[in-house]
Enzyme design. Structure first.
Site, PDB file in Angstrom:
ATOM      1  N   SER A  46      44.100  -5.098  49.797  1.00  0.00           N
ATOM      2  CA  SER A  46      44.260  -4.379  49.857  1.00  0.00           C
ATOM      3  C   SER A  46      43.944  -3.748  51.114  1.00  0.00           C
ATOM      4  CB  SER A  46      43.886  -3.449  49.244  1.00  0.00           C
ATOM      5  OG  SER A  46      42.399  -4.223  49.647  1.00  0.00           O
ATOM      6  N   LYS A  47      43.607  -2.143  52.559  1.00  0.00           N
ATOM      7  CA  LYS A  47      43.313  -1.670  53.836  1.00  0.00           C
ATOM      8  C   LYS A  47      41.795  -3.282  53.629  1.00  0.00           C
ATOM      9  CE  LYS A  47      46.056   0.376  56.001  1.00  0.00           C
ATOM     10  NZ  LYS A  47      46.546  -0.835  55.980  1.00  0.00           N
ATOM     11  N   ARG A  48      41.237  -3.729  52.830  1.00  0.00           N
ATOM     12  CA  ARG A  48      39.836  -3.874  53.554  1.00  0.00           C
ATOM     13  C   ARG A  48      40.271  -5.627  53.522  1.00  0.00           C
ATOM     14  NH1 ARG A  48      38.038  -6.626  48.199  1.00  0.00           N
ATOM     15  NH2 ARG A  48      39.428  -5.866  47.243  1.00  0.00           N
TER      16      ARG A  48
END
Ligand code: GLU
Length: 479
Positions: free
Chosen positions: A253-255
């Site tokens: 994911s984005k993180r």
């Protein structure tokens, strides 16, 4: 194995995600290797999560990867339309059919009632789920009430006991007790289907076989199976493919950094490298081989070689594949790929000439402009810290560079080999290592510590500019 019909069914809730692309690729390989059909279906039943431009992003991304498909929203096909929000009558008809055959029922419970119900369940420490309040309203009475109560929904009548099972092509036999499954909503009061209804109707009508989708859909699968059962339809084979995981083992994911196709494109990754890299996250040919073109993958991919365990995202490995695929491009092709990353004013003939020199040293396309910028400016920034190699004195560097200037002035033709000879001669004459001398010269002519091979770079820079930069560097070091 002939003619699989498969589908890629993204929701237009954002830019195309790299994890979805991996699922797409597996569908694509199977379609092409079986001379089958790949369908692009846009799943937009969740209207609140729509993001403007998402469909364009999906189209752009797929084109960039070189993936073609056969039926879709803009292509049309025998099952058009291919956007779920344009298929509402089909879902409404389907839901009504299930009401008529007793597999589903109208529910009139208000939001307030459902909230109270859930609060009470929570207070008793129970799992919150629909208490089947409307399940036993006599059908004729329920049909009558729908006229006066437009806010009704249609729910599936889930059998109270028993189990439902699937033999997943990747995960094997999985069974769920029905007692854990609630009477899910199939059709909402606004006439939109829930995902469970839409996906089953579409996969059935479009003849999808097998359904290949992400592992995150596995928990929803029993709900889908129950809808197939309610219609009396055969369940097509399903293959859930493991999630692409971040380095920490959690779903990518984005993180974890970039996840959108467009981000990788802007960072200078090649689609060939990304296809190769992504295909191997979760699939292995069972050999040590690791370099695969999209055509190789179409030949070699087998759904039964997809692994259950999630595959990890590894940027170093992506970089490795990117460098490898850059080196596999012809010089002309590499120039073409660099085009969007170069300032328009740069002379393309000179770019073409320098490309062979940087090809071996590039990991991503975006690095090229930095590596070759020195060729396209009149002067470069000269940093004394770079000009003077470790353990040398500025004055000695001035002497060395002035000797290089003298010798290079007479090099004719001004080509890599005689340039190298002249520079080696200076090193020998002054008792310098060639390494130290080239460090100083590189800093003078390119302004940088690393770059393309030096002698070829000097040749391309040309005699006048090289000599001017060597002079400037001496002045720069003047006490
Ligand atoms: N629309 C779903 C998604 O975007 C795909 C579900 C499926 O493939 O069945 O994740």
């Amino acid at each position: 194995m002939m003619g699989h019909r498969v589908r890629f069914a993204p929701s237009p809730t954002g830019a195309l995600h790299i994890g979805s692309v991996r699922t797409l690729l597996y569908n694509y390989f199977l379609a092409r290797q079986s001379q089958g059909t790949l369908i692009l279906r846009i799943e937009d039943t969740d209207q609140e999560r729509l993001v403007a431009g998402a469909i364009d992003s999906i189209y752009d991304g797929l084109h960039w990867f070189g993936v073609g498909w056969d039926e879709g929203p803009r292509e049309g096909g025998p099952h058009a339309p291919y956007v779920q929000s344009e298929r509402l009558p089909l879902y409404q008809k389907g839901a009504q059919e299930l009401v008529d055959n007793g597999a589903a029922y109208f529910c009139f419970c208000s939001k307030e009632r459902l909230e109270q119900m859930r609060a009470a369940q929570r207070a008793r420490g129970e799992i919150t789920r629909y208490d089947r309040h409307c399940r036993n309203i006599p059908p004729a009475e329920a049909a009558e009430r729908t006229k006066a109560e437009p806010d009704h929904v249609i729910r599936l009548k889930v059998p109270e006991d028993g189990t439902i099972a699937i033999d997943d092509l990747v995960y094997g036999h999985i069974e769920w007790p029905l007692s854990t499954i609630e009477d899910q909503i199939l059709l909402k009061s606004d006439g939109f289907p829930t995902y469970q209804l839409a996906v089953v109707i579409d996969d059935h009508l479009m003849g999808i076989d097998p359904v290949i989708r992400g592992e995150d859909w596995l928990p929803s699968t029993p709900k889908h199976l129950l809808v197939y059962r309610a219609f009396g339809w055969d369940v097509p084979p399903h293959a859930h493919v493991p999630n692409v995981l971040g380095p920490d083992g959690k779903k990518l994911s984005k993180r974890h950094g970039a996840t959108e196709v467009d981000e990788f494109r802007r960072e200078g990754y090649l689609p060939e490298a990304m296809v190769n890299f992504l295909a191997l996250i979760g699939w292995s040919p069972g050999t040590e081989e690791e370099v695969f073109s999209i055509d190789d993958l179409i030949q070699r991919f087998r759904i039964d070689q997809v692994q259950k365990a999630g595959g990890k995202w590894d940027r170093d490995r992506l970089n490795y594949f990117n460098g490898l695929w850059i080196r596999r491009l012809s010089d002309d092709e590499l120039c073409a790929r660099l085009e969007p990353f170069l300032p328009p004013a740069w002379d393309r003939t000179l770019v073409r000439a320098v490309v062979p020199l940087i090809k071996e040293r590039m990991t991503t396309l975006v690095e090229a402009s930095e590596l070759i910028a020195f060729l396209f400016t009149d002067t470069v920034e000269q940093d004394p810290a770079l000009l003077v190699p470790k353990k040398r004195e500025a004055l000695d560097v001035i002497t060395a560079l002035s000797r290089v200037t003298v010798l290079l002035r007479f090099v004719e033709p001004f080509a890599a080999a005689p340039i190298e000879q002249a520079i080696s001669a200076v090193a020998t004459e002054l008792g310098w290592t060639l390494r130290d001398l080239t460090i100083a010269i590189r800093a003078a002519v390119t302004g940088r510590k690393v770059g393309p091979p030096l002698y070829g770079s000097i040749e391309l820079l040309g005699k006048d500019r090289t000599l001017a930069r060597l002079d400037a560097a001496q002045e720069r070091l003047e006490p």
